[in-house]
Scaffold this active site. Structure first.
Site: not given
Length: 417
Positions: A167, A307, A318, A338, A343, A404
């Site tokens: 991502c 994010h 975060e 998002k 996403h 990831f």
């Protein structure tokens, strides 16, 4: 040899998104806080835990390809070409008047042609394992194809490759484009990312990883970053494209400059296959690296596009990392877009870079929607821009992406002067 690094500016943007298939439509809906999430229409979700996603609406490849040509490309490549075409027009690029040897393409995707891969394997087993594969099977699935197709479409012979960092893929592509231009390896680079993974394989796989929201009864409010009731991310799809250009090149051709790339940082969580570091170690390092690269203190950042996927550990980690970077800053506007777009996986960084650039250009902080009960009182530390957009002068904007594998990529944009 010591090089003088060139300044890098943004002269064009393009988007295919769940909230619109042009920049103007997309940005209008982002500012209005419109949700792009609804029931999945691509396949029968009866046996799936998640039945919702942020699908692109009204996209037709016929607007970009001849019928026979469109069949060569998976949807993620079609999205890429469409977004790049808009960005090229927006930038006013006339390739016949430019040195095509110094114009490149760097593109990002986390999954590549996952729909094609699923369709071909399904056909293989249905046909009693007879190898009747499409001759375009391999080029349709490999993640590097959009950069190749865009370059072929326009005859661009500069550097050309794709980035894969889950991502964080398209932010990584933007960072590479930024670095190659400032090193003098290219004058102009078309960069960004695309993804089209709303299918049985994509939804089923992320369900198995327990990453997706299952709030099927209320799709429009299912993505709720920072909220105590968040239960996973909502998958989106689409593409974002940016034209990065050396300042000299942009001035030479009289281009309209939208914003400037100020700096970038990358790091790794080095912690877990799919989960973020609980204290946001990699996120902290990436943001610090970007600030050092931009040669500005944290206090100069006016807006952060987080994010913030709406996962339990991810959002919290975060915010912890941001607290280490920025301290207690109620004047710092943060938004989790998002909540509207879903996403977009490998394309998330690209469309969120566009949001950050438009925020700078129009001096508008886009909202975080759906979040009503903020976890751990983080709204007392930062302004999470809940519910509605905010008018504010934005000189510097930061955009975070995490993937990831622990991949971290942060880009800082600034108002061009």
């Amino acid at each position: 040899m010591i090089r003088d690094l060139r300044r890098v500016v943004i002269t064009g943007i393009g988007a295919i998104t769940p909230l619109g298939n042009t920049i103007d439509e997309f940005w209008k809906n982002i500012v209005a806080g419109k949700p792009g999430v609804g029931p999945i229409t691509r396949f029968d979700t009866t046996n799936f835990k998640t039945k919702i996603a942020a699908e692109v609406k009204g996209f037709s490849p016929a607007g970009y390809f001849e019928k026979n040509e469109a069949r060569k490309y998976d949807l993620f490549t079609q999205y890429a070409v469409a977004a790049a075409d808009e960005a090229i027009i927006h930038a006013g690029l006339n390739f016949e008047q430019l040195n095509k040897n110094k114009i490149g393409v760097i593109w990002g995707s986390g999954n590549g042609g996952i729909q094609t891969f699923q369709d071909q394997l399904e056909d293989f087993f249905i046909n009693n394992k007879q190898p009747r594969f499409n001759p375009y099977f391999i080029p349709k699935i490999i993640a590097d194809i959009p950069s190749g197709v865009i370059s072929i479409r326009h005859g661009l012979r500069g550097l050309n490759f794709s980035t894969i960092s889950a991502c964080a893929s398209s932010n990584t592509a933007i960072i590479d484009a930024f670095n190659y231009i400032r090193l003098g390896k290219a004058d102009i680079i078309i960069t960004g990312g695309s993804e089209a993974a709303i299918n049985e394989t994509g939804i089923g796989g992320f369900n198995a990883a327990k990453a997706l929201s299952t709030n099927n009864a209320h799709p429009e409010t299912a993505s709720r970053p920072f909220d105590i009731h968040r239960d996973g991310f909502v998958m989106g799809e689409g593409a974002g494209a940016l034209i990065l250009e050396s300042l000299d090149s942009a001035l030479r051709r009289g281009a309209t400059i939208i914003a400037e790339v100020a700096g970038a940082g990358m790091a790794a969580d080095a912690y877990h296959l799919t989960g973020t570091h609980p204290e946001g170690e990699g996120a902290y390092l990436g943001m610090i690296d970007a600030l050092e690269d931009a040669e500005i203190p944290a206090s100069q950042i006016d807006y952060v596009n987080a994010h913030a996927t709406s996962t339990s550990i991810g959002d919290e980690s975060e915010l912890k990392a941001m607290y280490r970077v920025f301290g207690d800053r109620k004047d710092l506007h943060v938004s989790a877009t998002k909540s509207m777009t879903g996403h977009l996986l490998g394309a998330a960084g690209a469309i969120e870079a566009i949001i950050s650039v438009k925020a700078i250009q129009d001096n508008i902080v886009p909202p975080t929607i759906n979040t009503t009960d903020v976890d751990n009182d983080w709204s007392n530390i930062f302004n999470l821009t809940l519910g509605a957009a905010w008018q504010k002068t934005i000189d510097y904007a930061m955009s975070n992406t995490f993937g990831f594998g622990g991949h971290i990529a942060t880009v800082i944009f600034k108002k061009f002067r």
